[in-house]
Design an enzyme around this catalytic site. Structure first.
Site, PDB file in Angstrom:
ATOM      1  CD  GLU A 116      41.532  31.200  41.117  1.00 12.02           C
ATOM      2  OE1 GLU A 116      42.171  32.018  42.246  1.00 12.02           O
ATOM      3  OE2 GLU A 116      40.162  31.309  41.005  1.00 12.02           O
ATOM      4  N   GLY A 143      45.870  40.468  39.035  1.00 13.68           N
ATOM      5  CA  GLY A 143      46.205  41.497  40.108  1.00 13.68           C
ATOM      6  C   GLY A 143      46.845  41.012  41.203  1.00 13.68           C
ATOM      7  CB  ALA A 144      46.580  39.932  44.250  1.00 16.96           C
ATOM      8  CD  GLU A 157      43.701  38.825  45.875  1.00 23.11           C
ATOM      9  OE1 GLU A 157      43.296  37.575  46.170  1.00 23.11           O
ATOM     10  OE2 GLU A 157      43.623  39.307  44.951  1.00 23.11           O
ATOM     11  CD  GLU A 196      37.609  35.384  42.738  1.00 19.07           C
ATOM     12  OE1 GLU A 196      37.743  36.579  43.333  1.00 19.07           O
ATOM     13  OE2 GLU A 196      38.694  34.733  42.899  1.00 19.07           O
TER      14      GLU A 196
HETATM   15  N1  TRP Z   1      41.712  34.340  42.503  1.00 19.67           N
HETATM   16  C1  TRP Z   1      42.276  35.644  42.038  1.00 19.67           C
HETATM   17  C2  TRP Z   1      41.578  36.780  42.719  1.00 19.67           C
HETATM   18  O1  TRP Z   1      40.453  37.214  42.609  1.00 19.67           O
HETATM   19  C3  TRP Z   1      42.677  35.948  40.864  1.00 19.67           C
HETATM   20  C4  TRP Z   1      43.120  34.878  39.757  1.00 19.67           C
HETATM   21  C5  TRP Z   1      42.717  33.922  39.107  1.00 19.67           C
HETATM   22  C6  TRP Z   1      44.345  35.212  39.305  1.00 19.67           C
HETATM   23  N2  TRP Z   1      43.347  33.480  38.135  1.00 19.67           N
HETATM   24  C7  TRP Z   1      44.526  34.126  38.163  1.00 19.67           C
HETATM   25  C8  TRP Z   1      45.555  35.868  39.698  1.00 19.67           C
HETATM   26  C9  TRP Z   1      45.673  33.813  37.568  1.00 19.67           C
HETATM   27  C10 TRP Z   1      46.561  35.848  38.808  1.00 19.67           C
HETATM   28  C11 TRP Z   1      46.700  34.663  37.991  1.00 19.67           C
HETATM   29  O2  TRP Z   1      42.048  37.517  43.606  1.00 19.67           O
HETATM   30 ZN    ZN Z   2      39.477  37.092  44.184  1.00 17.42          ZN
END
Ligand code: TRP
Ligand code: ZN
Length: 833
Positions: A118, A258-259, A295, A317
């Site tokens: 992502e 973060g994750a 998550e 989100e």
């Molecule tokens: N979708 C992830 C979350 O909100 C966050 C996320 C988006 C992300 N792009 C990223 C995490 C790139 C790491 C690197 O939980």
């Molecule tokens: Zn998220």
């Protein structure tokens, strides 16, 4: 500068082809990994032109139905004419994970391979329609050296594994749930493994696995407990169950955010997994639980129902942040939870909306998608969902969620689809409410009171000033919760630009507590008397209102100070603090918030132009005034709580110590050395640094020595170093310290990010010169992480003339660099426009 074309929401077009299945075969090698991607294409409409995204790939071969085809390129897309209703496409690419310091796509973290797809990272693995509305069933085979990478993981269920020649082995994973490629994940490494289990309400036994660096298994226990808590919570509150037999979490040290909620295989920044009392603060524990839950909740809000395009990011989100906030309030919540959520909006989100990056929670134009994982999309997005929840009530909101899943399970949808489900399930017209998705900026709500000796009424008006991205604004429906002190609480629904509310007859003028619980993400303009504000600080029943009233008093005071004047608010504020400290201890968490002097960042938000030197002086003067006038009462409170082994008491003790440090240097050192856990130790160290105590040098050295083997703890040390007075003179030495690593965003964010965002020394001539050297170096390594660090500088127009000129020069020179990334380039284009 590397440029990406701007994409617009209004230009959305459905894909020409769907991908039913994707077979990935990945031969892992440090610098030359071979990826074979075989997909079953199905024509979606009448267009026969297939567009595949790809970046930084070496194309080895390309076949359509077994026949080699010549590639045709247009920018970063590979174009193919696919005759008929579909075909089998086979793409072979070679990639270099070892050289991947951007941490997008497939890369190495420490000794392990991992992925981050992502938003648009999958295109760095293979040529593919890298867009969230193309959902495929994945089968992934990983091949790697068995000794170095005994664990081979991907999404879904393990269906085959075995040994191969030359010390290599393989594993094949199958994910039965169709998913967009941004949810793909692959990990190969040698980890310690913590296992547990969870039985869902319908009786599915789920294996829970957390993979961590060797020797850290015990530190994954808290994350595991939070995961089980989140799984149960989602069943109890939304009727949502997990849908695979295995849920895996891998903690890695090199990670941009973060994750990541990859289906069945979350990848986490180790910072949000590992904890024990010696190394993690109470705040760390809470952040870990919140992100683990976040998550996990994405499995339904994000994965089962995903986004049609990236403009819809807040669909998953905003909703998932709201859900993790609800979970946190139930699971580990305190009276400070909501206060802190409000602070994030008021300090960070309002600043974003006041600057060149202003955008609605559903942006309308994006170049680099990574730049839109913002506090607006996430946190303001969550506030918008919270307002819906308030408007429809708990049961109505749940009915809307049920309908949303009934209609859209397995689909890629829009924010409108979500709001429509809420509207239809409740038989409500939410057309006006949708304005929250399309309008950027912060509504300003003006409050006027009228009391004629008996009747009390309020007139609320709202307007939203123009923002960088949008001139025209309209009124938005918003819930305005109030308390009349001693007469209870109610919610006024403001639907237009102006509305009058008759609130009954009162023998004495009631005291109004506005915007209880921060019921809407708005700014307040209200000429309330200083005395009433002081009364609210002491007596309002809503914690947010109490903290906000103190802030409104301090804002008046600092405004006067900046003009060289005095203000009665000082005595009222100090009087309120003293009265609270002398009263019985009612809520330690709330007191821990009240006994804080606002930081420079928060104070910047009070003014359109930033008088940085004035604000620094004001902050120091506030701290000093507290020590002079309230020392006795606060010290007594400190002594009352400092020995207590509970979370609220620890928070309060740390606030008091930070406030009183200069008067209590020996106590700061004593508490540091005798700390029973990281909350106490870090609190004492932070107090020493904030108070610039002579002791701080020795304490920082002791801390670095004690935790030399723990990178997560050393990040706390780097953050304090970045915040310290005189940090700039030590930057060179610190960036050569063994704890530092230019390629690791946790390290660079801790030291450099903290310095840029929180240290006034950054805004000196020497600070700007330093930025001019460091930012290009960081950008060449990791554009996404650098773009995040640059954000505070985008506010350059708000500074005084001297700083403005220097910042403009710095940013202009940066933008002129040939090698500048598209990530930072987009921000600078906007900031300098
Ligand atoms: N979708 C992830 C979350 O909100 C966050 C996320 C988006 C992300 N792009 C990223 C995490 C790139 C790491 C690197 O939980
Ligand atoms: Zn998220």
């Amino acid at each position: 500068m590397a440029k990406k074309p701007v994409k617009r929401l209004s230009d959305y077009q459905a894909p020409a082809f769907f991908v039913d299945t994707l077979d990935l075969h990945v031969e892992l090698h440090d610098s030359a990994t071979l990826v074979t991607a075989t997909s079953r294409l199905k024509k979606a409409g009448t267009d026969s032109l297939l567009r595949l995204d790809g970046e930084q790939l070496e194309l080895v071969s390309l076949e359509l139905d077994g026949v080699a085809v010549e590639p045709r390129f247009e920018n970063d897309q590979l174009l193919l004419d696919v005759p008929g209703e579909g075909a089998e496409l086979k793409v072979v690419t070679r990639i270099n994970p070892e050289a991947n310091t951007a941490l997008e796509g497939l890369y190495k973290s420490g000794g392990a391979f991992c992925t981050q797809c992502e938003a648009e990272g999958f295109r760095r693995i293979t040529y593919f329609p890298d867009r969230p509305d193309v959902l495929a069933v994945y089968t992934t085979t990983i091949v790697a050296d068995k000794a170095l990478y005994p664990q081979l993981l991907s999404n879904g269920n393990l269906v085959a594994s075995g040994d191969l020649e030359g010390g290599r082995h393989f594993a094949t994973w199958q994910d039965p749930h169709p998913k967009p490629c941004y949810l793909f994940a692959l990990v190969a490494g040698d980890f310690d493994l913590l296992e547990d289990g969870f039985t869902t309400s319908s009786g599915r036994d789920v294996l829970l696995q957390i993979f961590v660096d060797k020797g850290r298994k015990a530190q994954a226990r808290h994350a595991m407990d939070a995961l089980k808590g989140a799984m149960k919570w989602d069943q109890d509150n939304y009727g949502l169950e997990y849908d695979l037999d295995r849920y895996m979490i891998v903690a890695v040290d090199f990670f941009n955010m973060g994750a990541m909620e990859n289906k069945g295989l979350n990848i986490f920044n180790a910072k949000y997994v590992l904890a024990d009392d010696d190394t993690a603060t109470d705040q760390d524990y809470d952040a870990i639980a919140a992100i683990i839950a976040h998550e996990y909740f994405h499995n339904w809000t994000g994965n089962r129902v995903t986004c049609r395009d990236w403009f819809q990011l807040s669909l998953k989100e905003g909703l998932t942040v709201f859900r993790d906030q609800q979970f946190s309030a139930d699971w580990a919540g305190s009276s400070a939870t909501r206060i802190k959520e409000a602070q994030v909006i008021r300090t960070n989100q309002f600043a974003e909306d006041a600057g060149p990056m202003s955008h609605p929670i559903r942006p309308q134009a994006v170049a680099e998608m990574n730049n839109f994982y913002t506090v607006t999309v996430y946190n303001k997005g969550a506030e918008v969902i919270r307002m819906l929840h308030g408007l429809l009530g708990k049961a109505g909101f749940r009915a809307g969620m049920d309908l949303y899943f009934e209609r859209h399970d397995g689909q890629a949808v829009t924010c409108d689809d979500f709001v429509d489900a809420m509207a239809d399930a409740n038989d409500r017209d939410l057309t006006a409410f949708k304005g929250w998705y399309s309008q950027s900026g912060t509504p300003v709500v003006n409050v006027a009171e009228h009391w004629d000796g008996s009747q009390y009424s309020l007139v609320l008006t709202q307007h939203t000033p123009p923002t960088a991205d949008q001139q025209q604004k309209g009124p938005l429906p918003l819930p305005f919760a109030i308390e009349l002190l001693g007469h209870g609480r109610q919610v006024l629904q403001l639907d237009g630009a102006e509305q009058r509310f008759e609130l009954g007859s009162f023998a004495e003028k009631p005291v109004l507590a506005p915007l209880c619980g921060f019921s809407a993400p708005v700014k307040l303009v209200f000429e309330q008397s200083d005395a009433e504000l002081a009364a609210l600080v002491e007596k309002a029943s809503d914690g947010f209102v109490r903290v906000d009233a103190a802030e409104r008093l301090l804002q008046r005071l600092v405004e006067a100070w900046l003009k060289g004047e005095e203000h009665a608010a000082l005595d009222l504020w100090l009087g309120a603090l003293e009265a609270i400290a002398k009263g019985p201890l009612q809520d330690a968490f709330l007191e821990s918030e009240l006994f804080k002097v606002p930081g420079i960042m928060a104070m910047q938000g009070w003014f359109e132009t930033i008088d940085l030197d004035g604000l620094v002086a004001a902050r120091d003067r506030l701290r000093q005034a507290v020590r002079e006038r309230c020392f006795g009462a606060l010290k007594a409170r400190y002594q009352e709580v400092q020995g207590l082994a509970d979370k609220g008491a620890r928070a309060l003790t740390n606030s008091l110590l930070a406030l009183l440090a200069e008067n209590l240097p020996e106590e700061v050192a004593r508490r540091y050395h005798q700390a029973a856990n990281m909350t106490e130790r870090q609190g004492a160290l932070a107090a020493a640094v904030a108070g610039e105590l002579a002791e701080s040098e020795a304490l920082l050295a002791e801390f670095a020595e004690r935790y030399q083997d723990n990178p997560q703890v050393l990040d706390k040390w780097l953050m304090l170093q970045g915040q310290r007075a005189g940090a700039l003179e030590r930057m060179d030495q610190l960036s050569r310290h063994g704890a530092f690593n230019w390629q690791n965003p946790n390290r660079t964010r801790a030291l450099f990010g903290t310095f840029i965002a929180h240290n006034p020394q950054c805004h000196t001539e020497a600070g700007y010169a330093w930025l001019g050297l460091v930012l290009p170096k960081l950008d060449a390594i990791n554009p996404q992480a650098t773009a995040r660090m640059v954000a505070p500088l985008l506010q350059w127009r708000r500074f005084d003339a001297g700083r403005r000129a220097q910042l403009e020069q710095l940013l202009t020179a940066l933008r002129a660099r040939d090698s500048l990334s598209a990530d930072v380039g987009e921000l600078l284009d906007k900031a300098l426009a």
